[in-house]
Design an enzyme around this catalytic site. Structure first.
Site, short mmCIF file in Angstrom:
data_model
loop_
_atom_site.label_atom_id
_atom_site.label_comp_id
_atom_site.label_asym_id
_atom_site.label_seq_id
_atom_site.Cartn_x
_atom_site.Cartn_y
_atom_site.Cartn_z
N LYS A 1 41.36 49.90 26.65
CA LYS A 1 42.32 48.91 27.15
C LYS A 1 41.67 47.53 27.27
O LYS A 1 42.25 46.52 26.84
CB LYS A 1 42.82 49.36 28.53
CG LYS A 1 43.53 48.29 29.33
CD LYS A 1 43.96 48.80 30.69
CE LYS A 1 42.96 48.70 31.79
NZ LYS A 1 42.70 47.35 32.34
N ASN A 2 40.46 47.50 27.85
CA ASN A 2 39.84 46.20 28.12
C ASN A 2 39.30 45.52 26.86
O ASN A 2 38.91 44.35 26.90
CB ASN A 2 38.73 46.34 29.16
CG ASN A 2 39.30 46.55 30.55
OD1 ASN A 2 40.51 46.49 30.74
ND2 ASN A 2 38.43 46.81 31.51
N CYS B 1 44.89 40.40 43.68
CA CYS B 1 45.19 41.77 43.28
C CYS B 1 44.59 42.71 44.30
O CYS B 1 43.91 42.28 45.21
CB CYS B 1 44.70 42.03 41.86
SG CYS B 1 43.16 42.87 41.75
N ASP C 1 34.16 49.64 37.38
CA ASP C 1 35.37 50.41 37.04
C ASP C 1 35.15 51.93 37.10
O ASP C 1 36.09 52.69 36.92
CB ASP C 1 35.88 50.03 35.64
CG ASP C 1 36.55 48.66 35.64
OD1 ASP C 1 36.74 48.07 36.72
OD2 ASP C 1 36.89 48.17 34.53
N ARG D 1 48.57 52.22 34.10
CA ARG D 1 48.11 50.93 33.57
C ARG D 1 46.93 51.13 32.62
O ARG D 1 46.71 50.29 31.73
CB ARG D 1 47.67 50.00 34.71
CG ARG D 1 48.81 49.37 35.48
CD ARG D 1 48.26 48.43 36.54
NE ARG D 1 47.12 47.71 35.98
CZ ARG D 1 46.01 47.42 36.65
NH1 ARG D 1 45.87 47.75 37.89
NH2 ARG D 1 45.03 46.76 36.06
N ARG E 1 39.75 37.85 43.15
CA ARG E 1 39.68 37.57 41.72
C ARG E 1 40.07 36.13 41.38
O ARG E 1 41.10 35.87 40.77
CB ARG E 1 40.53 38.57 40.94
CG ARG E 1 40.09 39.98 41.23
CD ARG E 1 40.81 40.97 40.37
NE ARG E 1 40.06 41.27 39.16
CZ ARG E 1 40.34 42.28 38.35
NH1 ARG E 1 41.34 43.06 38.58
NH2 ARG E 1 39.62 42.48 37.28
#
Ligand code: UD1
Length: 418
Positions: free
Chosen positions: A22-23, A116, A305, A397, A121
């Site tokens: 995803k990233n 978030c 993460d 997500r 952030r």
């Protein structure tokens, strides 16, 4: 509303192939704006965050559609519509689209992405980096208005090796005259992948993966077909789940070097790991051993993460572990849910002390962020009894049908409408 129902206690076994990262895919999709020619992104993951980015692209006049697993994007014309808060609120990393819009159109308007769940952030590094390329930036009622009429390449020194800011600047420099140099650049594998994509389009990016990246601007970029890298965090999630529940799992389609920071820590828990080509195999039994100190940091250190998933695994460890979160100031929110399952975790600021307990028990819990949600799944798989996990939209997500992945490894997990 949906929930996951997990009957814990079964060891995991079998093979699983990880999805595309995803990233990596997110900045690559944003970079499609750099060319007016069609792009095919092979094996693009179908996730909520990707949908959010595609909605931003469509709002700017680009076409984006999946044909099978491949994403077809074409930004023949780009409209300078304001990317409003409805769109940016769904995806904090939307900010790095600024670099590619500016590069292509020399103007951009985007609503502030806001906070978030895992921390403030801020976006100061993105803004100061773009200002360093002579972009004029003003905040007008929450809309960041960028005028790149006088944009020129420069040497940008990042105060912190931010992943998103590095990506933003790589895209911003891709079509500028001269050389943009990013000093103290982030070194994550996703940065290397973005450089690979820009170069595949005919760009000139060198040094990615090191701390100085050089982007020599070209007049025009062209279309291409590109397959982004495998998702190292998904791979790490399956490995941590096996270390927590026991069993033997082979994770396929990985780049083992990307996982080094994760696999080295897993070995400390007593799990056996072996690498062969693009696969990593883990074998674990009984309770994991505690990890004396687990500290997150930028690549190649242990990734933030993966912090929640390891915390879930260490909840049942023999002994106490100390986890230090160095990147995000508020990334232990999920621990209150683990405590409902019997975990013994004390959090103070950026440090969590996890006193391992012999067993977790099922409970009703709620995911409040993506990786915290993955942690709840891992805890539920290794707990005794039944756990109901709400907040699946956060998990979706970043994980493609997580229940199917774990069910394929023998877990008793299903998704139901509640
Ligand atoms: C990316 C990843 C995210 C991962 C993070 C760190 C994507 C889409 N997301 O996020 O999953 O957790 O890297 O590996 O790739 N910061 C500032 N000012 C800025 C920008 C960042 O202070 O302008 C701070 C952040 O608050 C945070 C730290 O820098 O404390 C790391 O952020 P950054 O590397 O930018 O992460 P993201 O690109 O947002």
């Amino acid at each position: 509303m949906q929930k996951l129902i997990v009957q814990g206690g079964a060891p995991l076994s079998g093979e699983i192939s990880v999805q595309t990262a995803k990233n990596a895919a997110l900045p690559i999709i944003a970079a499609c704006i750099l060319t007016d020619e069609p792009i095919i992104i092979e094996n693009c993951p179908q996730l909520k965050d990707i949908d959010a980015m595609l909605n931003i692209m469509r709002h700017l006049g680009c076409s984006a559609e999946f044909i099978g697993d491949n994403l077809h994007v074409c930004c023949r014309d780009v409209s300078l519509n304001v990317i409003n808060a409805d769109l940016t609120g769904k995806l904090r990393s939307s900010i790095f689209i600024l670099g590619s819009i500016l590069s292509r159109c020399r103007k951009a308007y985007i609503s502030h992405p806001g906070g978030c769940e895992i921390g403030l952030r801020p976006i100061d590094l993105h803004i100061s980096g773009l200002k360093g390329l002579s972009v004029k930036i003003e905040d007008e009622g929450g809309v960041i208005c960028c005028d790149g009429g006088d944009m020129k390449s420069a040497v940008i020194n990042l105060d912190f090796a931010s992943v998103g800011a590095t990506e933003n600047l790589m895209m911003a420099g891709a079509l500028l005259d001269g050389e943009t140099v990013i000093v103290n650049a982030a070194r994550e594998p996703e940065i290397v992948d973005l450089a690979g994509f820009i170069n595949e389009m005919g760009g000139k990016v060198s040094g990615a993966g090191g701390s100085i990246i050089r982007v020599t601007g070209v007049k025009k970029l062209h279309g291409c077909t590109y397959r982004p890298m495998p998702d190292r965090i998904c791979a790490g999630t399956f490995l941590a789940a096996c270390a927590a529940s026991g069993g033997c799992v082979t994770v396929k389609n990985v780049v083992p070097e990307h996982l080094f920071g994760i696999t080295e820590r897993l070995k400390k828990t007593g799990a056996k790991l072996s690498v062969r080509g693009g696969t990593v195999r883990i074998t674990a039994s009984g309770r994991p051993k505690a990890i004396h100190k687990l500290e997150t940091n930028v690549y190649p250190a242990f990734p933030t993460d993966m912090q929640p998933q390891f915390c879930a695994m260490l909840s049942r460890a023999m002994g106490s572990s100390v986890i230090v979160e160095n990147l995000f100031e508020n990334r232990f929110g999920y621990t209150t849910e683990l405590v409902k399952m019997g975990a013994n975790i004390t959090v103070k600021d950026r440090i969590a002390v996890v006193a391992g307990v012999p067993r977790l028990h099922g409970a009703t819990v709620k995911a409040c962020d993506l990786r915290g949600g993955a942690a709840l799944v891992i805890a539920a798989l290794s707990a005794e009894g039944c756990t109901e996990i709400y907040g699946t939209e956060h998990i979706d997500r970043g994980y493609e049908k997580i229940e199917q992945s774990f069910a394929a490894l023998g877990a008793r997990i299903e998704r139901v409408q509640s």
